[in-house]
Enzyme design. Structure first.
Site, PDB file in Angstrom:
ATOM      1  N   THR A  44     -62.991  98.800  54.447  1.00 14.36           N
ATOM      2  CA  THR A  44     -63.359  98.939  55.854  1.00 14.36           C
ATOM      3  C   THR A  44     -62.906 100.285  56.397  1.00 14.36           C
ATOM      4  O   THR A  44     -63.609 100.933  57.179  1.00 14.36           O
ATOM      5  CB  THR A  44     -62.756  97.793  56.686  1.00 14.36           C
ATOM      6  OG1 THR A  44     -63.190  96.544  56.149  1.00 14.36           O
ATOM      7  CG2 THR A  44     -63.199  97.886  58.137  1.00 14.36           C
ATOM      8  N   GLN A  55     -66.735  89.963  44.081  1.00 20.20           N
ATOM      9  CA  GLN A  55     -66.488  89.095  45.234  1.00 20.20           C
ATOM     10  C   GLN A  55     -67.789  88.553  45.819  1.00 20.20           C
ATOM     11  O   GLN A  55     -67.841  88.171  46.990  1.00 20.20           O
ATOM     12  CB  GLN A  55     -65.701  89.855  46.304  1.00 20.20           C
ATOM     13  CG  GLN A  55     -64.330  90.299  45.838  1.00 20.20           C
ATOM     14  CD  GLN A  55     -63.516  90.937  46.946  1.00 20.20           C
ATOM     15  OE1 GLN A  55     -63.037  90.273  47.870  1.00 20.20           O
ATOM     16  NE2 GLN A  55     -63.342  92.244  46.853  1.00 20.20           N
ATOM     17  N   ARG A 105     -56.256  87.108  47.467  1.00 21.35           N
ATOM     18  CA  ARG A 105     -55.841  86.968  48.870  1.00 21.35           C
ATOM     19  C   ARG A 105     -54.318  87.036  48.986  1.00 21.35           C
ATOM     20  O   ARG A 105     -53.787  87.228  50.089  1.00 21.35           O
ATOM     21  CB  ARG A 105     -56.292  85.641  49.474  1.00 21.35           C
ATOM     22  CG  ARG A 105     -57.772  85.325  49.490  1.00 21.35           C
ATOM     23  CD  ARG A 105     -58.606  86.401  50.086  1.00 21.35           C
ATOM     24  NE  ARG A 105     -59.113  87.290  49.048  1.00 21.35           N
ATOM     25  CZ  ARG A 105     -59.644  88.480  49.258  1.00 21.35           C
ATOM     26  NH1 ARG A 105     -59.710  88.950  50.478  1.00 21.35           N
ATOM     27  NH2 ARG A 105     -60.091  89.214  48.267  1.00 21.35           N
TER      28      ARG A 105
END
Length: 733
Positions: free
Chosen positions: A39, A250, A608
């Site tokens: 991001t 992913q 995660r």
């Protein structure tokens, strides 16, 4: 393009991130591994383009959620950039169609129909074409129409005519689109499909959008479907200034139409592509990262990359082998209490599971321990609609005066009693001083209702009477009578949406919960507890579980499916239910591409975690009221042994190997004569799903399977050795 010596856009980027941000013209694919700062790269690239003189209205960035789009736009503005259009695919296409949709015959103020609106149109068309029946739901037809459109297919391409829904889709496909066009409306899928059609049929329009947005960025590219990829190629044809950012490892949304081959085929469609691999992970310990890389290396549908980290090795992965689901849940909760006592904030502790139904036992263990928790992206087990419906059925058996519960289920499944009919029944009950349940059992009060409603209430009263008698044997007996007598399972699994299978699993878990409750020894004396036993005791038990006493303010343990965990990260993660048939799911175990998606899902779960990982499986698990012997997930065998720690001394362990030596499937002992007699056409009975007919047989020995079409119209597949199917009589198709 040279990198400036001191630049706030570049200063905290590594070499690969900086290369992606600084890339000039031409196609760019950023393979962004988990925790690699993708991001940051997308927003910095936009900010760099703006600072280098690209007008803000020449940049179009697309992602998949409004939240992500808003966050990206805000980050760009904080970097000193101007407002840039960051939109979801659907919102961008809707905006463009407002301007140019008239070319396809749509008004500029066309309506956008949601799923309920779409299904209402389909319901009208079903009536117009004489289509109906209990097994044919508008939502099921709408779901298939949506799947076809997202895959850029038509009914003839998918050969749908083998079942009732497929034949209905073929008949209604054209009338549906004609009706939508007449009403000046589009559904969500039409927003993409019609804009694609517009670009294809009007090249001058496509050229205008290409000139308007010469810089195009797509985040989470691995989640695009075929329509979205085709849009991308028309908006920015090769060798355009298109930047796609994603990670094929992913790609976990195949059930929504996501096509992993889009990212795999990108270089073929854009031959001059520059590839930048973001392989520096900033999130996880080295041990966690090594484990994730070892697992995903078994996949073939991927782009080669190797994540690395400068983080220390960290703690070894904990491997919990529990005897049963309750022991698994208790051990996970014991571990969470240890983490809390060591100072870990509870909102940095997460429990993942493959399917919603696995949450029930974990929720109970957390409540028993007094630990607050939050279900992320979903409802707690007992808040789910199908569970609340069935509990309402049970409550009216214990308390016939409970009008709230009776009103909830009196027309569920539908019995021809609409709102007006229910109100007439209420008034009749009030006039006679009766409860709603008593009014249901009194035919003389049904005179003002239609014939379907009268018959429906008569049948309901009979089922409640039988369930009332069965309740003397316990909660499980009452629930089984209700499921068989009302057809609720068929009702809950015939909406035609993606949640059908989830609702079936949740109902099976409720059955298991009643079985466990009826047989539980709650004071530890080795005997049943007469005072707590029975349906009333079970409902009290559930009421205490659903109370909000552990849902107070402050940090709470985060519980979620692995799909819901995508994009999140936590210091401490536990993954429950790591068994064959659960994770990976039974539906994907024999499908090579499906199995690879399950492995990607496990990879997402592993990555995660920042500091610690607990991987848990159970030797036995109750499913639908029957105890299954479980085999540890194959993914556990793909982990390097040196990364796994011995279990904590306080945790119980069972002596089972991870090499698959255990049996898998249901522990019901098979009847050899029944297995030998099975063939297509034979009638069988299953303890949960009732009677049905064998449709197909496949496999041999331990892998022998049967597909059974049950009398509720649903086909289900079983491993024969453990299915517990009972032979009835033969029929011929």
């Amino acid at each position: 393009m040279l990198r400036p010596m001191a630049d706030p856009i570049f200063d905290d980027l590594n070499a690969e991130q900086a290369a992606a941000v600084a890339h000039g013209t031409g196609p760019l694919m950023v393979l962004a591994g988990a925790g690699s700062g993708k991001t940051r790269v997308v927003t910095r690239r936009i900010a760099r383009l703006l600072r280098d003189g690209v007008p803000s209205d020449r940049i179009l960035a697309m992602t998949f959620t409004n939240k992500a789009a808003g966050e990206m736009a805000q980050r760009v503005e904080r970097l000193g950039g101007a407002f840039v259009r960051v939109a979801t695919f659907h919102s961008a296409c809707a905006r463009f169609l407002r301007r140019d949709g008239h070319r396809l015959g749509y008004p500029s103020d066309f309506s956008i129909y949601d799923t309920q609106d779409r299904d209402a149109v389909i319901k009208e068309l079903m009536a117009d074409h004489g289509l109906g029946g209990a097994q044919l739901k508008p939502a099921a037809i709408g779901q298939w129409i949506s799947r076809l459109k997202n895959a850029a297919l038509k009914p003839a391409d998918a050969r749908l005519g083998e079942h009732d829904v497929g034949r209905a889709v073929e008949r209604l496909w054209t009338p549906y689109h004609e009706r939508m066009h007449q009403q000046g409306a589009m559904d969500f899928d039409d927003l993409l499909g019609n804009f694609l059609r517009l670009l294809r049929e009007f090249p001058e329009v496509a050229e205008r959008y290409q000139q308007r947005f010469p810089w195009l960025l797509v985040d989470e590219f691995q989640d695009t479907n075929r329509i979205q990829y085709d849009l991308l190629k028309l908006l920015c044809p090769a060798p355009g200034n298109v930047c796609v950012v994603g990670d094929p490892d992913q790609s976990i949304y195949g059930f929504r139409g996501a096509e992993i081959r889009n990212i795999l085929d990108f270089e073929r469609d854009y031959p001059t592509t520059t590839i930048v691999r973001l392989e520096q992970n900033y999130r996880s310990s080295a041990n966690i990262l090594r484990a994730a890389e070892a697992v995903i290396a078994h996949n073939t549908l991927r782009k080669q990359k190797q994540l690395r980290t400068d983080n220390p090795p960290g703690e070894p992965l904990l491997r919990l082998k529990a005897g049963g689901a309750a022991e698994e849940a208790k051990a996970i909760v014991d571990r969470i209490r240890e983490l809390r006592d060591e100072g870990a904030p509870l909102d940095q502790v997460a429990i993942f599971y493959r399917a919603h139904w696995l949450s029930r036992g974990l929720e109970q263990a957390l409540k028993d321990a007094g630990l607050p928790y939050e279900i992320v992206g979903g409802l707690t087990f007992f808040e789910r609609r199908e569970i609340k419906d069935l509990l309402a059925y049970l409550r009216v058996l214990v308390n016939p005066l409970d009008d709230v519960s009776m009103a909830r289920i009196v027309n569920v499944p539908p019995r021809g009693l609409g709102k007006a009919g229910l109100e007439r029944l209420r008034q009749a009950a009030f006039a006679e001083g009766l409860s709603l349940r008593e009014a249901v059992a009194e035919p003389s009060l049904h005179a003002a209702l239609g014939p379907k409603a009268r018959k429906g209430l008569q049948d309901l009263a009979a089922v409640l009477e039988r369930a009332q008698a069965a309740a003397a044997k316990g909660a499980h007996a009452a629930l089984r009578v209700l499921l068989e007598g009302t057809g609720y399972l068929q009702h809950a699994t015939s909406f035609g949406d993606a949640e059908d299978s989830t609702r079936a699993e949740n109902i099976a878990e409720l059955v298991s919960d009643t079985v466990q409750y009826d047989g539980a020894d709650r004071d530890g004396d080795g005997e049943g507890d007469e005072a707590d036993r029975g349906l009333a005791g079970y409902l009290q038990h559930v009421a205490l579980l659903t109370s909000a006493d552990t849902q107070g303010e402050g940090p709470a343990v985060q519980m979620m499916t692995v799909h819901a965990a995508k994009g999140l990260e936590f210091d401490h993660v536990s993954i429950a239910g790591l068994e064959e048939g659960v994770f990976p799911s039974l539906r994907s175990a024999e499908d090579p591409e499906g199995l690879e998606e399950e492995r990607r899902l496990f990879y997402v779960a592993l990555t995660r975690a920042r500091r610690t990982l607990l991987l848990a499986s159970a030797r036995e698990r109750m499913v639908g009221g029957s105890t299954e012997s479980m085999r540890p997930s194959r993914f556990l065998r793909e982990l390097p042994a040196e990364l796994l720690a011995n279990q904590a001394p306080s945790w119980r362990r069972y002596d089972a190997d991870d090499d698959g030596a255990q049996s898998s499937g249901w522990s019901v002992l098979p009847d050899p004569e029944a297995l030998a007699a099975l063939r297509p056409g034979v009638r069988v009975r299953h303890d949960l799903y009732g009677a049905g007919a064998v449709r197909r047989l496949a496999g041999r020995g331990a892998n022998a399977r049967a597909v059974v079409r049950f009398d509720d119209g649903v086909e289900r597949e079983f491993v024969l050795e453990y299915a517990g199917l009972k032979l009835l009589e033969d029929i011929q198709f």
